[in-house]
Design an enzyme around this catalytic site. Structure first.
Site, mmCIF file in Angstrom:
data_model
loop_
_atom_site.group_PDB
_atom_site.id
_atom_site.type_symbol
_atom_site.label_atom_id
_atom_site.label_comp_id
_atom_site.label_asym_id
_atom_site.label_seq_id
_atom_site.Cartn_x
_atom_site.Cartn_y
_atom_site.Cartn_z
ATOM 1 N N ARG A 1 2.264 1.123 -3.324
ATOM 2 C CA ARG A 1 1.392 0.930 -2.247
ATOM 3 C C ARG A 1 0.204 0.217 -2.798
ATOM 4 N NH1 ARG A 1 -3.189 3.272 -0.211
ATOM 5 N NH2 ARG A 1 -3.319 3.677 2.006
ATOM 6 N N LYS B 1 -7.995 1.354 -7.399
ATOM 7 C CA LYS B 1 -8.751 2.554 -7.460
ATOM 8 C C LYS B 1 -9.715 2.826 -8.718
ATOM 9 C CE LYS B 1 -5.662 5.491 -4.666
ATOM 10 N NZ LYS B 1 -4.641 6.204 -4.595
HETATM 11 N N1 HH2 Z 1 -4.080 6.626 -1.537
HETATM 12 C C1 HH2 Z 1 -4.965 6.188 -0.513
HETATM 13 C C2 HH2 Z 1 -4.554 6.615 0.807
HETATM 14 N N2 HH2 Z 1 -3.284 7.261 0.966
HETATM 15 N N3 HH2 Z 1 -1.186 7.738 0.149
HETATM 16 C C3 HH2 Z 1 -0.407 7.976 -0.715
HETATM 17 N N4 HH2 Z 1 0.845 8.361 -0.418
HETATM 18 N N5 HH2 Z 1 -0.896 7.533 -1.875
HETATM 19 C C4 HH2 Z 1 -1.857 7.163 -2.312
HETATM 20 O O1 HH2 Z 1 -2.185 7.048 -3.380
HETATM 21 C C5 HH2 Z 1 -3.000 7.113 -1.187
HETATM 22 C C6 HH2 Z 1 -2.269 7.155 0.113
HETATM 23 C C7 HH2 Z 1 -6.380 5.630 -0.702
HETATM 24 O O2 HH2 Z 1 -6.256 4.385 -0.614
HETATM 25 P P1 HH2 Z 1 -6.892 3.535 0.824
HETATM 26 O O3 HH2 Z 1 -5.890 3.685 1.811
HETATM 27 O O4 HH2 Z 1 -7.018 2.180 0.290
HETATM 28 O O5 HH2 Z 1 -8.238 3.839 0.753
HETATM 29 P P2 HH2 Z 1 -9.015 4.752 2.122
HETATM 30 O O6 HH2 Z 1 -8.340 6.187 1.848
HETATM 31 O O7 HH2 Z 1 -10.586 4.951 1.758
HETATM 32 O O8 HH2 Z 1 -8.662 4.279 3.339
#
Ligand code: HH2
Length: 274
Positions: A256, A222
């Protein structure tokens, strides 16, 4: 030992579990477009399991700052074939969605956990989850993904996030979702600047843990890690591992992560030498 009732599974929480991220999106912040077809997403998910993932988080909508809204039918078309293909794998499957319609379809497809960045605030979401055996992850976010990083503001970020999570946990309990099915997440990067994220991270053991639910921590690759190290998203693996180990030491139940293999190895070292 505490247990998480998670759909088909009862997960022991004596060590942090590694949740591998499967983004079936063209625009996710770190892996957008890489696993955007059904076949690529399934192959990626299988690789994460081979690498040691304890569970998989399947998402069909990016929630990165400024991300475009995805209609529910488009999101379903992305995630449902992947869920169906992964169901026989014998690994808990999480759906990462904020839309009740997508949650419903994913529950029909046998998903074990609903991971919602809006903490089941959507219309009918709490009642729907109460009728299912799935676990829930309730996350804090200030604002909406489109605009949340514009000017996040808190008087006391730790107190406000903790109070929100306590209120959503209570709402889930009142709806009939048992406490051993509830996971909480402070939501790193969701309407928070680096100072907010750092204050929350430091407060993990002291404050948020007192809510009595297992915590999911998502900091992998992040921007907060980029702010600290100056590294672009593709060079944030060392920072992600460092943060994952700190979260594990602070008592996180679920990490995660994008980089499953490396995180699993780092956790093995932590366990062996701690
Ligand atoms: N972060 C993201 C998405 N979902 N869910 C939870 N519970 N906690 C988090 O910190 C979280 C989440 C963002 O990360 P990512 O899926 O890699 O990116 P994007 O939202 O651009 O798909």
């Amino acid at each position: 030992m505490s247990i998480l009732q998670c759909g088909r599974f009862q997960l022991g929480l004596e060590r942090p579990l590694v949740m591998g991220i499967v983004n079936i999106t063209p625009d996710s912040f770190s892996d957008g477009g890489r696993h955007a077809t059904t076949a690529a997403a399934i192959a990626h998910a299988r690789r994460l399991v081979a690498d040691g993932a304890d569970m998989l988080d399947i998402g069909g909508e990016s929630t990165r700052p400024g991300a475009a809204f995805v209609p529910a039918d488009e999101e379903m078309a992305r995630v449902l074939p992947v869920l169906a293909a992964l169901q026989p794998l014998g690994v808990p499957l999480s759906i990462d969605t904020r839309k009740p319609a997508v949650m419903h379809a994913a529950l029909q497809a046998g998903v074990d956990l609903v991971n919602d960045i809006t903490a089941l605030e959507g219309q009918g979401a709490l009642a729907m989850l109460a009728q299912s055996p799935a676990a829930v992850c309730l996350m804090h976010m200030q604002g909406e993904p489109q605009t949340m990083q514009a000017a996040p503001q808190y008087d006391d970020v730790v107190a406000e996030v903790t109070a929100y999570l306590a209120a959503r946990r209570n709402a889930a309990l009142a709806a009939g979702i048992a406490s051993d099915r509830i996971v909480l997440d402070p939501g790193f990067g969701f309407g928070k600047n680096l100072a907010h994220n750092a204050a929350l991270f430091r407060a993990l053991p002291a404050t948020i843990a007192q809510l009595g639910c297992p915590q999911l921590i998502g900091v992998s690759r992040k921007r907060m890690l980029g702010d600290i190290t100056g590294q672009p998203v593709e060079a944030r693996l060392p920072a992600s591992i460092a943060a994952a180990l700190l979260a594990a030491q602070a008592g996180a139940a679920i990490l995660r992560v994008h980089d499953v293999k490396e995180t699993v190895d780092a956790l093995k070292v932590l366990r062996a030498l701690q």
